[in-house]
Design a protein around this motif. Structure first.
Motif, short mmCIF file in Angstrom:
data_model
loop_
_atom_site.label_atom_id
_atom_site.label_comp_id
_atom_site.label_asym_id
_atom_site.label_seq_id
_atom_site.Cartn_x
_atom_site.Cartn_y
_atom_site.Cartn_z
N ARG A 162 -13.20 -1.75 0.95
CA ARG A 162 -12.24 -2.59 0.25
C ARG A 162 -12.21 -2.25 -1.23
NH1 ARG A 162 -14.10 -6.30 3.83
NH2 ARG A 162 -15.79 -6.91 2.40
N ALA A 163 -11.01 -2.16 -1.79
CA ALA A 163 -10.87 -1.92 -3.22
C ALA A 163 -11.29 -3.18 -3.99
CB ALA A 163 -9.43 -1.56 -3.54
N ALA A 206 -6.28 5.55 3.36
CA ALA A 206 -6.20 4.32 2.57
C ALA A 206 -5.06 3.45 3.09
CB ALA A 206 -5.96 4.66 1.10
N TRP A 207 -5.13 2.18 2.74
CA TRP A 207 -4.08 1.21 3.06
C TRP A 207 -3.62 0.54 1.77
CZ3 TRP A 207 -2.09 0.60 7.94
CH2 TRP A 207 -2.83 1.11 9.00
N ILE A 210 -7.58 -0.76 0.91
CA ILE A 210 -8.68 -0.11 1.60
C ILE A 210 -8.65 1.38 1.28
CG2 ILE A 210 -9.66 0.46 3.86
CD1 ILE A 210 -9.86 -2.49 3.42
N TYR A 211 -9.81 1.97 1.03
CA TYR A 211 -9.89 3.42 0.86
C TYR A 211 -11.06 3.95 1.67
CZ TYR A 211 -13.66 2.48 -2.51
OH TYR A 211 -14.83 2.06 -3.10
N ASP A 212 -11.00 5.27 1.93
CA ASP A 212 -12.02 5.90 2.77
C ASP A 212 -12.18 5.15 4.09
OD1 ASP A 212 -14.29 7.10 0.13
OD2 ASP A 212 -12.28 7.69 0.73
N ARG A 236 -10.96 -10.79 4.22
CA ARG A 236 -10.16 -10.88 5.44
C ARG A 236 -9.44 -9.57 5.76
NH1 ARG A 236 -7.31 -13.91 1.67
NH2 ARG A 236 -5.14 -13.29 1.29
N PHE A 237 -9.39 -8.65 4.79
CA PHE A 237 -8.82 -7.33 5.02
C PHE A 237 -9.96 -6.38 5.42
CE2 PHE A 237 -4.50 -7.85 3.57
CZ PHE A 237 -4.58 -8.93 2.69
#
Lengths: 107, 124
Positions: free
Chosen positions: A54-55, A34-35, A48-50, A61-62
């Motif tokens: 996106r969460a 994750a981020w 970010i996960y997995d 853009r992420f």
């Protein structure tokens, strides 16, 4: 425990530019990475996960990529509010661990 | 939403209890975590209290095992972190966080939301 090494430590860019941040794991974490974004005086926020999901509420853009031991977070078009510290985190191997962070600063 | 309280300045060897009040969801129905962040460092996972569905068991990081205790008050919808035998290395901002849920899926070790944090300073 799994060590996450982030690079670069600091990234100096201008608004509108593309940012690419890296996270390397000392052992495979599959895609369970994750981020998070953290701004001064605030708690981290999940982006970010997995590896690439996106969460809720996170702008397109992420984006995240990678698997096993090499991962990247890309911010395609830096907005002024994106200048912050970014951390990666894994949950595959006990205990969950975080990287040391990458600071994205205004050039 | 999560709101922590209870941080402060203590001496080595003393104890402190942190609270994390939740709103908008039940702490009994979610895995709740404590994390901490020392100045200039990345976050560090401290411990988790599983949901009732998962048996409400507790796990701790090795650095705090035997000194820290997580508990919960369902009536107050609050999670606690009792910290004993504090050391200077325990100095950090302490956050509580819930496991991240999206739709009907919850992910036990992705953390979101987080509280605003409470500062614990341990001095000799």
């Amino acid at each position: 425990e799994t060590v996450l090494t982030q690079s670069p430590v600091t990234l100096a860019l201008s608004p509108g530019e593309r940012a690419t941040l890296f996270c390397r794991a000392s052992e495979s974490v599959s895609n369970y990475l994750a981020w998070y974004q953290q701004k001064p005086g605030q708690a981290p926020r999940l982006l970010i996960y997995d590896a690439y999901n996106r969460a809720t509420g996170i702008p397109a853009r992420f984006s995240g990529s990678g698997s096993q031991t090499h991962f990247a977070l890309t911010i395609s078009n830096l907005e002024p509010e994106d200048f912050a510290i970014y951390y990666c985190q894994q949950r595959t191997n006990w205990p969950p661990t975080f990287g040391g962070g990458t600071t994205v600063e205004i050039k | 939403q999560l709101v922590e309280s209870g941080g402060g300045l203590v001496k080595t060897g003393e104890s402190l209890r942190l609270s994390c009040a939740a709103s908008g969801f039940s702490v009994a129905e979610a895995s709740m975590h404590w994390l901490r962040q020392a100045p200039g460092k990345g976050p560090e996972w401290v411990g988790r209290l599983k949901s009732d569905f998962e048996g409400a068991t507790v796990d701790y990081a090795a650095a705090v095992q035997g000194r820290f205790i997580m508990s919960r008050d369902d009536g107050d919808n609050t999670v606690y972190l009792q910290m004993n035998s504090l050391k200077s290395d325990d100095t950090a901002v302490y956050y509580c966080a819930s496991e991240y849920c999206s739709g009907n899926a919850c992910y036990w070790a992705w953390f979101d939301p987080w509280g605003q944090g409470t500062l614990v300073t341990v001095s000799s």
